[in-house]
Design a protein around this motif. Structure first.
Motif, PDB file in Angstrom:
ATOM      1  N   TRP A 158      50.593  38.799  76.092  1.00  0.00           N
ATOM      2  CA  TRP A 158      50.837  37.621  76.942  1.00  0.00           C
ATOM      3  C   TRP A 158      49.529  37.127  77.551  1.00  0.00           C
ATOM      4  CZ3 TRP A 158      53.809  33.749  77.749  1.00  0.00           C
ATOM      5  CH2 TRP A 158      53.891  33.113  78.997  1.00  0.00           C
ATOM      6  N   ALA A 159      48.679  38.074  77.987  1.00  0.00           N
ATOM      7  CA  ALA A 159      47.391  37.688  78.564  1.00  0.00           C
ATOM      8  C   ALA A 159      46.503  37.006  77.528  1.00  0.00           C
ATOM      9  CB  ALA A 159      46.683  38.914  79.137  1.00  0.00           C
ATOM     10  N   ALA A 160      46.580  37.460  76.286  1.00  0.00           N
ATOM     11  CA  ALA A 160      45.784  36.872  75.208  1.00  0.00           C
ATOM     12  C   ALA A 160      46.570  35.805  74.451  1.00  0.00           C
ATOM     13  CB  ALA A 160      45.349  37.972  74.232  1.00  0.00           C
ATOM     14  N   GLY A 161      47.671  35.356  75.018  1.00  0.00           N
ATOM     15  CA  GLY A 161      48.634  34.542  74.299  1.00  0.00           C
ATOM     16  C   GLY A 161      48.113  33.230  73.757  1.00  0.00           C
ATOM     17  N   VAL A 162      47.186  32.574  74.455  1.00  0.00           N
ATOM     18  CA  VAL A 162      46.695  31.276  73.985  1.00  0.00           C
ATOM     19  C   VAL A 162      46.021  31.423  72.623  1.00  0.00           C
ATOM     20  CG1 VAL A 162      45.057  29.412  74.433  1.00  0.00           C
ATOM     21  CG2 VAL A 162      46.467  30.299  76.297  1.00  0.00           C
ATOM     22  N   TRP A 163      45.159  32.433  72.498  1.00  0.00           N
ATOM     23  CA  TRP A 163      44.458  32.615  71.229  1.00  0.00           C
ATOM     24  C   TRP A 163      45.371  33.236  70.172  1.00  0.00           C
ATOM     25  CZ3 TRP A 163      38.623  34.219  71.831  1.00  0.00           C
ATOM     26  CH2 TRP A 163      37.941  33.159  72.454  1.00  0.00           C
ATOM     27  N   ALA A 192      46.523  50.362  75.582  1.00  0.00           N
ATOM     28  CA  ALA A 192      47.610  49.504  75.097  1.00  0.00           C
ATOM     29  C   ALA A 192      47.406  48.047  75.486  1.00  0.00           C
ATOM     30  CB  ALA A 192      48.946  50.013  75.636  1.00  0.00           C
ATOM     31  N   TYR A 193      47.091  47.799  76.754  1.00  0.00           N
ATOM     32  CA  TYR A 193      46.935  46.415  77.242  1.00  0.00           C
ATOM     33  C   TYR A 193      45.600  45.836  76.800  1.00  0.00           C
ATOM     34  CZ  TYR A 193      46.530  42.574  80.675  1.00  0.00           C
ATOM     35  OH  TYR A 193      46.360  41.355  81.280  1.00  0.00           O
ATOM     36  N   TRP A 194      44.529  46.597  76.987  1.00  0.00           N
ATOM     37  CA  TRP A 194      43.187  46.058  76.832  1.00  0.00           C
ATOM     38  C   TRP A 194      42.696  46.094  75.384  1.00  0.00           C
ATOM     39  CZ3 TRP A 194      40.125  42.927  79.251  1.00  0.00           C
ATOM     40  CH2 TRP A 194      38.733  42.965  79.081  1.00  0.00           C
ATOM     41  N   ALA A 195      42.827  47.267  74.741  1.00  0.00           N
ATOM     42  CA  ALA A 195      42.247  47.417  73.411  1.00  0.00           C
ATOM     43  C   ALA A 195      43.167  46.913  72.307  1.00  0.00           C
ATOM     44  CB  ALA A 195      41.882  48.886  73.168  1.00  0.00           C
ATOM     45  N   ARG A 196      44.420  47.423  72.269  1.00  0.00           N
ATOM     46  CA  ARG A 196      45.260  47.143  71.108  1.00  0.00           C
ATOM     47  C   ARG A 196      45.869  45.738  71.136  1.00  0.00           C
ATOM     48  NH1 ARG A 196      48.528  52.512  69.324  1.00  0.00           N
ATOM     49  NH2 ARG A 196      49.072  51.101  67.613  1.00  0.00           N
ATOM     50  N   SER A 197      45.797  45.067  72.274  1.00  0.00           N
ATOM     51  CA  SER A 197      46.249  43.675  72.322  1.00  0.00           C
ATOM     52  C   SER A 197      45.217  42.715  71.741  1.00  0.00           C
ATOM     53  CB  SER A 197      46.524  43.256  73.771  1.00  0.00           C
ATOM     54  OG  SER A 197      45.297  43.151  74.484  1.00  0.00           O
ATOM     55  N   GLY A 198      43.958  43.172  71.628  1.00  0.00           N
ATOM     56  CA  GLY A 198      42.878  42.305  71.166  1.00  0.00           C
ATOM     57  C   GLY A 198      41.979  41.808  72.277  1.00  0.00           C
ATOM     58  N   LEU A 199      42.359  42.038  73.527  1.00  0.00           N
ATOM     59  CA  LEU A 199      41.527  41.535  74.627  1.00  0.00           C
ATOM     60  C   LEU A 199      40.130  42.147  74.618  1.00  0.00           C
ATOM     61  CD1 LEU A 199      44.143  41.531  77.532  1.00  0.00           C
ATOM     62  CD2 LEU A 199      42.938  39.528  76.640  1.00  0.00           C
ATOM     63  N   MET A 200      40.027  43.443  74.315  1.00  0.00           N
ATOM     64  CA  MET A 200      38.717  44.089  74.292  1.00  0.00           C
ATOM     65  C   MET A 200      37.814  43.461  73.232  1.00  0.00           C
ATOM     66  SD  MET A 200      37.751  48.108  73.603  1.00  0.00           S
ATOM     67  CE  MET A 200      38.041  48.687  75.276  1.00  0.00           C
ATOM     68  N   ALA A 201      38.400  43.110  72.098  1.00  0.00           N
ATOM     69  CA  ALA A 201      37.609  42.515  71.017  1.00  0.00           C
ATOM     70  C   ALA A 201      37.164  41.097  71.353  1.00  0.00           C
ATOM     71  CB  ALA A 201      38.419  42.521  69.721  1.00  0.00           C
ATOM     72  N   MET A 202      37.982  40.373  72.106  1.00  0.00           N
ATOM     73  CA  MET A 202      37.722  38.952  72.340  1.00  0.00           C
ATOM     74  C   MET A 202      36.855  38.681  73.556  1.00  0.00           C
ATOM     75  SD  MET A 202      41.369  37.151  71.354  1.00  0.00           S
ATOM     76  CE  MET A 202      42.473  38.347  72.080  1.00  0.00           C
ATOM     77  N   THR A 203      36.854  39.565  74.553  1.00  0.00           N
ATOM     78  CA  THR A 203      36.166  39.278  75.816  1.00  0.00           C
ATOM     79  C   THR A 203      34.812  39.968  75.871  1.00  0.00           C
ATOM     80  OG1 THR A 203      37.427  41.067  76.843  1.00  0.00           O
ATOM     81  CG2 THR A 203      38.275  38.838  77.108  1.00  0.00           C
ATOM     82  N   ARG A 204      33.923  39.534  75.000  1.00  0.00           N
ATOM     83  CA  ARG A 204      32.548  40.040  74.979  1.00  0.00           C
ATOM     84  C   ARG A 204      31.672  38.996  74.297  1.00  0.00           C
ATOM     85  NH1 ARG A 204      31.738  43.166  69.826  1.00  0.00           N
ATOM     86  NH2 ARG A 204      33.715  42.994  68.667  1.00  0.00           N
ATOM     87  N   THR A 260      43.405  46.791  85.511  1.00  0.00           N
ATOM     88  CA  THR A 260      43.357  45.385  85.098  1.00  0.00           C
ATOM     89  C   THR A 260      44.660  44.986  84.414  1.00  0.00           C
ATOM     90  OG1 THR A 260      40.956  45.449  84.849  1.00  0.00           O
ATOM     91  CG2 THR A 260      42.127  43.692  83.687  1.00  0.00           C
ATOM     92  N   GLY A 261      45.101  45.806  83.490  1.00  0.00           N
ATOM     93  CA  GLY A 261      46.380  45.549  82.838  1.00  0.00           C
ATOM     94  C   GLY A 261      47.555  46.122  83.594  1.00  0.00           C
ATOM     95  N   SER A 309      56.411  46.193  78.201  1.00  0.00           N
ATOM     96  CA  SER A 309      55.457  47.167  77.683  1.00  0.00           C
ATOM     97  C   SER A 309      54.042  46.691  77.980  1.00  0.00           C
ATOM     98  CB  SER A 309      55.634  47.369  76.174  1.00  0.00           C
ATOM     99  OG  SER A 309      55.252  46.210  75.460  1.00  0.00           O
ATOM    100  N   LEU A 310      53.119  47.630  78.007  1.00  0.00           N
ATOM    101  CA  LEU A 310      51.729  47.280  78.262  1.00  0.00           C
ATOM    102  C   LEU A 310      51.166  46.392  77.147  1.00  0.00           C
ATOM    103  CD1 LEU A 310      50.500  50.748  79.524  1.00  0.00           C
ATOM    104  CD2 LEU A 310      50.581  48.653  80.891  1.00  0.00           C
ATOM    105  N   ILE A 311      51.535  46.691  75.911  1.00  0.00           N
ATOM    106  CA  ILE A 311      50.990  45.871  74.822  1.00  0.00           C
ATOM    107  C   ILE A 311      51.592  44.466  74.841  1.00  0.00           C
ATOM    108  CG2 ILE A 311      52.653  46.524  73.015  1.00  0.00           C
ATOM    109  CD1 ILE A 311      50.134  46.681  71.127  1.00  0.00           C
ATOM    110  N   ALA A 312      52.851  44.341  75.255  1.00  0.00           N
ATOM    111  CA  ALA A 312      53.453  43.009  75.368  1.00  0.00           C
ATOM    112  C   ALA A 312      52.748  42.194  76.441  1.00  0.00           C
ATOM    113  CB  ALA A 312      54.940  43.125  75.682  1.00  0.00           C
ATOM    114  N   GLU A 313      52.409  42.843  77.559  1.00  0.00           N
ATOM    115  CA  GLU A 313      51.706  42.130  78.624  1.00  0.00           C
ATOM    116  C   GLU A 313      50.292  41.770  78.199  1.00  0.00           C
ATOM    117  OE1 GLU A 313      53.121  41.035  81.273  1.00  0.00           O
ATOM    118  OE2 GLU A 313      55.028  42.021  80.879  1.00  0.00           O
ATOM    119  N   GLY A 314      49.633  42.657  77.420  1.00  0.00           N
ATOM    120  CA  GLY A 314      48.316  42.328  76.890  1.00  0.00           C
ATOM    121  C   GLY A 314      48.380  41.135  75.944  1.00  0.00           C
TER     122      GLY A 314
END
Length: 274
Positions: free
Chosen positions: A212-217, A148-160, A173-174, A205-210
């Motif tokens: 927020w972590a990816a919020g700038v982009w 929920a936090y890492w994959a579906r928020s987009g963080l997994m796609a962006m941090t590589r 991490t999340g 929620s985990l996805i809301a926090e994810g």
């Protein structure tokens, strides 16, 4: 900052598993709160076996449990049993804070929703985490931080790197980031109770926090910003925000945020090393 005993006398019931919610109550316990963790009989919280689950470091010591559940007292309750329900209701009446991350459908089945619990204690702060929020097609789905936090928020796609495959983060991490948000929400709820005398529900929620972590982009996307694509270490879009290999087999990371100001100083440092 010393934790001290700011929350000495605060009573917390922790009806949660894994990381995000239990870690929030651990922070409360660090500040002196009396936390009782409730687990199902037998197997208990599945988080207890994380230290034996690859790719986590293997150990005979349950280091993950010690990190996230220190300071707490514990009790095992089969919440499908009527006698256990009586015990749980007694705990709710005793508590200042009740926390859970049971999936919404499970809460409904076990009568653990805010609407079920709040009438037992009008001063109670009901703090909860879901995977994907209270509404929508995924509301009843259980959520772990990796999904929920890492994959579906987009963080997994962006941090590589460009051309690189998605990878897994360190467990928690999340979860640990979300825990601090729930801790903050709980403290806010307690502050409101001091002003009104009434309890309330606080949630995230985990996805809301994810998000927020990816919020700038994410905010950039919402404003139609031009994206440069995935990071390319060998041909970076910003050479002063990039990792470089060193001759001794290590890595150096350049983080030159104010480039107009700091570029001359960087040049001087490199020149002094030549």
């Amino acid at each position: 900052m010393s934790t001290g005993k700011t929350f000495a006398g605060l009573k917390v019931v922790d009806l949660a598993s894994f990381i995000a919610e239990p870690a929030a109550t651990t922070v409360l316990s660090d500040f002196g709160a009396d936390v009782i963790k409730v687990e199902p009989p037998g197997f208990g919280d599945p988080y207890r076996i994380l230290h034996r689950t690859p790719p986590n470091p293997a150990s005979d010591i349950d280091y993950a449990w010690q990190l996230t559940n220190r300071n707490k007292r514990g009790i095992a309750l089969d919440l499908k049993n009527a006698a256990a329900r009586e015990v749980l209701e007694a705990l709710v009446k005793w508590a200042d804070v009740f926390v859970t991350n049971y999936p919404l459908r499970v809460r409904k089945a076990l009568k653990l929703t805010y609407e079920d619990i709040a009438p037992l204690n009008e001063r109670l702060i009901y703090a909860d985490i879901t995977g994907y929020g209270d509404f929508g097609p995924a509301a009843d789905e259980p959520g772990l931080d990796i999904a929920a936090y890492w994959a579906r928020s987009g963080l997994m796609a962006m941090t590589r790197d460009a051309g690189g495959d998605p990878t897994l983060p360190i467990p928690g991490t999340g979860g640990h980031a979300t825990a601090i948000s729930l801790y903050s929400a709980t403290v806010t709820g307690l502050y409101q109770r001091e002003k009104t005398g009434k309890g309330t529900r606080v949630t995230t929620s985990l996805i809301a926090e994810g998000a927020w972590a990816a919020g700038v982009w994410i905010e950039g996307a919402l404003n139609h910003a031009k994206f440069f694509g995935l990071h390319d270490r060998k041909n970076p879009s910003n050479a002063l925000l990039n990792p470089y290999p060193t001759s001794d087999g290590r890595w150096i990371l350049f983080v030159i945020a104010q480039q107009d100001r700091d570029w001359p100083e960087l040049v001087n440092v490199i020149d002094s090393m030549m």
